[in-house]
Design an enzyme around this catalytic site. Structure first.
Site, PDB file in Angstrom:
ATOM      1  N   HIS A 172       0.770  -1.285  -0.142  1.00  0.00           N
ATOM      2  CA  HIS A 172      -0.308   0.282   0.073  1.00  0.00           C
ATOM      3  C   HIS A 172       0.993   1.249  -0.068  1.00  0.00           C
ATOM      4  O   HIS A 172       1.021   2.106  -0.766  1.00  0.00           O
ATOM      5  CB  HIS A 172      -0.889  -0.230   1.353  1.00  0.00           C
ATOM      6  CG  HIS A 172      -2.368  -0.837   1.325  1.00  0.00           C
ATOM      7  ND1 HIS A 172      -2.516  -1.922   0.707  1.00  0.00           N
ATOM      8  CD2 HIS A 172      -3.206   0.047   0.952  1.00  0.00           C
ATOM      9  CE1 HIS A 172      -3.331  -2.806   0.346  1.00  0.00           C
ATOM     10  NE2 HIS A 172      -4.547  -1.391   1.044  1.00  0.00           N
ATOM     11  N   HIS A 175       1.302  -2.149   9.043  1.00  0.00           N
ATOM     12  CA  HIS A 175       2.659  -2.448   8.597  1.00  0.00           C
ATOM     13  C   HIS A 175       3.873  -1.826  10.239  1.00  0.00           C
ATOM     14  O   HIS A 175       3.481  -1.164  11.173  1.00  0.00           O
ATOM     15  CB  HIS A 175       3.396  -1.664   7.533  1.00  0.00           C
ATOM     16  CG  HIS A 175       2.951  -2.722   6.824  1.00  0.00           C
ATOM     17  ND1 HIS A 175       3.268  -3.993   6.340  1.00  0.00           N
ATOM     18  CD2 HIS A 175       1.762  -2.953   5.895  1.00  0.00           C
ATOM     19  CE1 HIS A 175       2.863  -4.294   5.040  1.00  0.00           C
ATOM     20  NE2 HIS A 175       1.572  -3.948   4.807  1.00  0.00           N
TER      21      HIS A 175
HETATM   22  C1  LIG Z   1       3.313  -4.697 -18.968  1.00  0.00           C
HETATM   23  C2  LIG Z   1       3.940  -3.685 -18.442  1.00  0.00           C
HETATM   24  C3  LIG Z   1       2.437  -2.710 -19.352  1.00  0.00           C
HETATM   25  C4  LIG Z   1       3.365  -1.519 -19.507  1.00  0.00           C
HETATM   26  C5  LIG Z   1       1.928  -0.629 -20.565  1.00  0.00           C
HETATM   27  C6  LIG Z   1       3.066  -0.263 -21.672  1.00  0.00           C
HETATM   28  C7  LIG Z   1       2.212   1.136 -22.224  1.00  0.00           C
HETATM   29  C8  LIG Z   1       1.145   1.543 -22.005  1.00  0.00           C
HETATM   30  C9  LIG Z   1       0.969   2.857 -22.778  1.00  0.00           C
HETATM   31  C10 LIG Z   1       0.288   3.199 -22.952  1.00  0.00           C
HETATM   32  C11 LIG Z   1      -1.672   2.825 -22.233  1.00  0.00           C
HETATM   33  C12 LIG Z   1      -2.768   3.447 -23.040  1.00  0.00           C
HETATM   34  C13 LIG Z   1      -4.003   2.441 -22.330  1.00  0.00           C
HETATM   35  C14 LIG Z   1      -3.304   1.851 -20.779  1.00  0.00           C
HETATM   36  C15 LIG Z   1      -5.187   1.549 -20.727  1.00  0.00           C
HETATM   37  C16 LIG Z   1      -5.174   0.391 -19.916  1.00  0.00           C
HETATM   38  C17 LIG Z   1      -4.149  -0.001 -18.492  1.00  0.00           C
HETATM   39  C18 LIG Z   1      -4.914   0.014 -17.386  1.00  0.00           C
HETATM   40  C19 LIG Z   1      -3.432  -0.768 -16.410  1.00  0.00           C
HETATM   41  C20 LIG Z   1      -4.221  -0.838 -15.220  1.00  0.00           C
HETATM   42  O1  LIG Z   1      -4.378  -0.349 -14.161  1.00  0.00           O
HETATM   43  S1  LIG Z   1      -5.014  -2.706 -15.013  1.00  0.00           S
HETATM   44  C21 LIG Z   1      -4.441  -2.845 -12.997  1.00  0.00           C
HETATM   45  C22 LIG Z   1      -5.539  -2.704 -11.767  1.00  0.00           C
HETATM   46  N1  LIG Z   1      -5.072  -3.182 -10.828  1.00  0.00           N
HETATM   47  C23 LIG Z   1      -4.306  -2.212 -10.105  1.00  0.00           C
HETATM   48  O2  LIG Z   1      -4.687  -1.137 -10.102  1.00  0.00           O
HETATM   49  C24 LIG Z   1      -4.484  -3.704  -8.762  1.00  0.00           C
HETATM   50  C25 LIG Z   1      -3.706  -2.035  -7.835  1.00  0.00           C
HETATM   51  N2  LIG Z   1      -2.958  -3.146  -6.667  1.00  0.00           N
HETATM   52  C26 LIG Z   1      -3.100  -3.680  -6.596  1.00  0.00           C
HETATM   53  O3  LIG Z   1      -1.053  -3.907  -6.482  1.00  0.00           O
HETATM   54  C27 LIG Z   1      -2.110  -4.310  -4.657  1.00  0.00           C
HETATM   55  O4  LIG Z   1      -3.266  -4.459  -4.484  1.00  0.00           O
HETATM   56  C28 LIG Z   1      -1.294  -3.666  -3.714  1.00  0.00           C
HETATM   57  C29 LIG Z   1       0.203  -3.151  -3.854  1.00  0.00           C
HETATM   58  C30 LIG Z   1      -2.377  -2.036  -3.418  1.00  0.00           C
HETATM   59  C31 LIG Z   1      -1.694  -3.954  -2.997  1.00  0.00           C
HETATM   60  O5  LIG Z   1      -1.339  -5.539  -2.817  1.00  0.00           O
HETATM   61  P1  LIG Z   1      -1.931  -6.740  -1.795  1.00  0.00           P
HETATM   62  O6  LIG Z   1      -2.456  -6.356  -0.555  1.00  0.00           O
HETATM   63  O7  LIG Z   1      -3.211  -6.851  -1.900  1.00  0.00           O
HETATM   64  O8  LIG Z   1      -1.014  -7.906  -1.520  1.00  0.00           O
HETATM   65  N1  LIG Z   2      -4.789   1.823   4.553  1.00  0.00           N
HETATM   66  C1  LIG Z   2      -5.197   0.739   4.738  1.00  0.00           C
HETATM   67  N2  LIG Z   2      -6.678   0.668   3.961  1.00  0.00           N
HETATM   68  C2  LIG Z   2      -7.217  -1.036   4.904  1.00  0.00           C
HETATM   69  N3  LIG Z   2      -6.288  -2.061   4.617  1.00  0.00           N
HETATM   70  C3  LIG Z   2      -5.309  -1.240   4.438  1.00  0.00           C
HETATM   71  C4  LIG Z   2      -4.746  -0.695   4.290  1.00  0.00           C
HETATM   72  N4  LIG Z   2      -3.332  -0.451   3.843  1.00  0.00           N
HETATM   73  C5  LIG Z   2      -2.891  -1.744   4.206  1.00  0.00           C
HETATM   74  N5  LIG Z   2      -4.267  -2.690   4.453  1.00  0.00           N
HETATM   75  C6  LIG Z   2      -4.000  -4.079   4.944  1.00  0.00           C
HETATM   76  O1  LIG Z   2      -3.337  -4.449   4.783  1.00  0.00           O
HETATM   77  C7  LIG Z   2      -2.414  -5.714   4.761  1.00  0.00           C
HETATM   78  C8  LIG Z   2      -0.896  -5.176   3.802  1.00  0.00           C
HETATM   79  O2  LIG Z   2      -1.185  -4.708   2.999  1.00  0.00           O
HETATM   80  P1  LIG Z   2       0.021  -4.416   2.099  1.00  0.00           P
HETATM   81  O3  LIG Z   2       1.387  -4.946   2.380  1.00  0.00           O
HETATM   82  O4  LIG Z   2      -0.276  -4.015   1.029  1.00  0.00           O
HETATM   83  O5  LIG Z   2       0.677  -2.705   3.136  1.00  0.00           O
HETATM   84  C9  LIG Z   2      -3.561  -6.226   3.678  1.00  0.00           C
HETATM   85  O6  LIG Z   2      -4.697  -6.845   3.490  1.00  0.00           O
HETATM   86  P2  LIG Z   2      -5.131  -8.171   2.792  1.00  0.00           P
HETATM   87  O7  LIG Z   2      -3.753  -8.561   2.083  1.00  0.00           O
HETATM   88  O8  LIG Z   2      -5.339  -9.187   3.411  1.00  0.00           O
HETATM   89  O9  LIG Z   2      -6.212  -7.469   2.252  1.00  0.00           O
HETATM   90  C10 LIG Z   2      -3.881  -4.607   3.312  1.00  0.00           C
HETATM   91  O10 LIG Z   2      -5.615  -4.856   2.372  1.00  0.00           O
END
Ligand SMILES: CCCCC/C=C\C/C=C\C/C=C\C/C=C\CCCC(=O)SCCNC(=O)CCNC(=O)[C@H](O)C(C)(C)COP(=O)(O)O
Ligand SMILES: Nc1ncnc2c1ncn2[C@@H]1O[C@H](COP(=O)(O)O)[C@@H](OP(=O)(O)O)[C@H]1O
Length: 301
Positions: free
Chosen positions: A189, A262
């Site tokens: 995050h 965290h």
């Molecule tokens: C592979 C390389 C691609 C490079 C692209 C190249 C060229 C782009 C040029 C022009 C683009 C034109 C149009 C693009 C149109 C659409 C693209 C849309 C791309 C996206 O954004 S799709 C992604 C949607 N997903 C997310 O936003 C997910 C974000 N979340 C996370 O990353 C994780 O959940 C986290 C890091 C926040 C937290 O991790 P966890 O706690 O869940 O483990």
């Molecule tokens: N601002 C926020 N609000 C709610 N949840 C959060 C948060 N920041 C971190 N978390 C949660 O804490 C966990 C660790 O987050 P991260 O590693 O991406 O920082 C994740 O849980 P989950 O993976 O179970 O959803 C994420 O959703």
């Protein structure tokens, strides 16, 4: 700021007659301008807000009686801002950026998309794939982290351990019902919110200043003008308001991560990963390498 501003190569257009001027650097020789902030100063000021936010959140968390366990709306992982916005954080950032880019003239548009592609690739490498598991998961595994089986029954747990030990990504671990524990768990995050915010500030700031000052030519912006300019730019165009609203939401969610989730070190490594690509491209390469500048262009010109 010590580093020189890039030289002008032209001007990106908002509308046909709405040209964004070259972000002018502050001229220390102009009388009465010593307290004015150049666009670079404003960008660095915006960037310094994020570590301060994390420090404030962490200090609050450490000093407050029991914030980590407090059951508040924002301490819940399932809160709608987390589930619908941060979890799709790069998608929302992409939407705001594409709306902004659609207003630029086509030569600038291509180079803005190239900068977006670099930022997207860095997001992919840190959170999705880095020649195998993403950087955040490789760091976790390298610091002796493992996917622990969730089943408390020792008979089943033994079976699961074998499977869990073959799991090399946090996403696969979650799907298998295990718990990613033991290693250094860089905050995804903090990474995403910092990375997305710095990308958006870098790309939108020249447009926001242009809208908020109604195109006024000046050596810079004074401290007292910063908020009025942002508010006027939001009032002038819906796209500016949308961009600023997303930046406010990203900042608030970063503060909540700082307070509720965290360790200090995990937030610090998330922040370092979040500023890395921005620092290399926007702060260093675009300012000191004309070749890089000619390929990637400069936001706002
Ligand atoms: C592979 C390389 C691609 C490079 C692209 C190249 C060229 C782009 C040029 C022009 C683009 C034109 C149009 C693009 C149109 C659409 C693209 C849309 C791309 C996206 O954004 S799709 C992604 C949607 N997903 C997310 O936003 C997910 C974000 N979340 C996370 O990353 C994780 O959940 C986290 C890091 C926040 C937290 O991790 P966890 O706690 O869940 O483990
Ligand atoms: N601002 C926020 N609000 C709610 N949840 C959060 C948060 N920041 C971190 N978390 C949660 O804490 C966990 C660790 O987050 P991260 O590693 O991406 O920082 C994740 O849980 P989950 O993976 O179970 O959803 C994420 O959703």
């Amino acid at each position: 700021m010590a580093s020189p501003e890039p030289s002008a190569h032209g001007a990106e257009k908002l509308d046909d007659d709405d040209v964004i001027p070259q972000p002018s650097s502050r001229s220390p020789t102009l009388p009465g301008t010593s307290l004015l902030l150049s666009p670079t100063d404003l960008l660095i000021l915006a960037a310094s807000f994020y570590p301060l936010t994390l420090i404030a959140g962490s200090v609050f968390s450490a000093c407050s009686p029991s914030p980590a366990s407090a059951d508040s709306h924002f301490s819940r992982k399932r809160n709608p801002f987390n589930v619908f916005f941060v979890k799709y954080g790069w998608l929302w950032t992409t939407l705001v950026f594409l709306i902004h880019a659609s207003r630029l003239r086509s030569s600038s548009k291509a180079r803005a998309l190239l900068r977006y592609a670099v930022a997207t690739i860095w997001w992919v490498l840190v959170t999705r794939w880095f020649f195998g598991p993403p950087i955040m998961d490789q760091l976790f595994l390298a610091t002796r982290g493992k996917c622990q089986p969730a089943d408390p029954d020792p008979m089943h747990a033994e079976e699961e351990v074998g499977t869990a030990q073959m799991i090399f990504t946090s996403a696969a671990c979650k799907v298998a019902g295990g718990k990613w524990s033991g290693g250094h768990d860089l905050s995804g995050h903090v990474f995403l919110l910092t990375h997305a915010s710095l990308f958006l500030w870098s790309e939108l700031l020249p447009t926001l200043i242009h809208s908020g000052t109604a195109g006024r030519e000046s050596a810079g912006v004074s401290w007292s003008e910063i908020f009025p300019i942002l508010i006027r730019s939001a009032a002038a165009r819906r796209e500016n308001a949308g961009g600023l609203a997303l930046l406010v939401l990203w900042w608030w969610m970063l503060l909540m991560t700082g307070v509720y989730f965290h360790t200090w070190l995990e937030k610090a490594t998330g922040w370092i990963a979040g500023i890395a690509q921005w620092a290399v491209l926007y702060v260093w390469a675009l300012r000191s390498h004309p070749t890089v500048r000619s390929i990637f262009g400069v936001p706002g010109i």
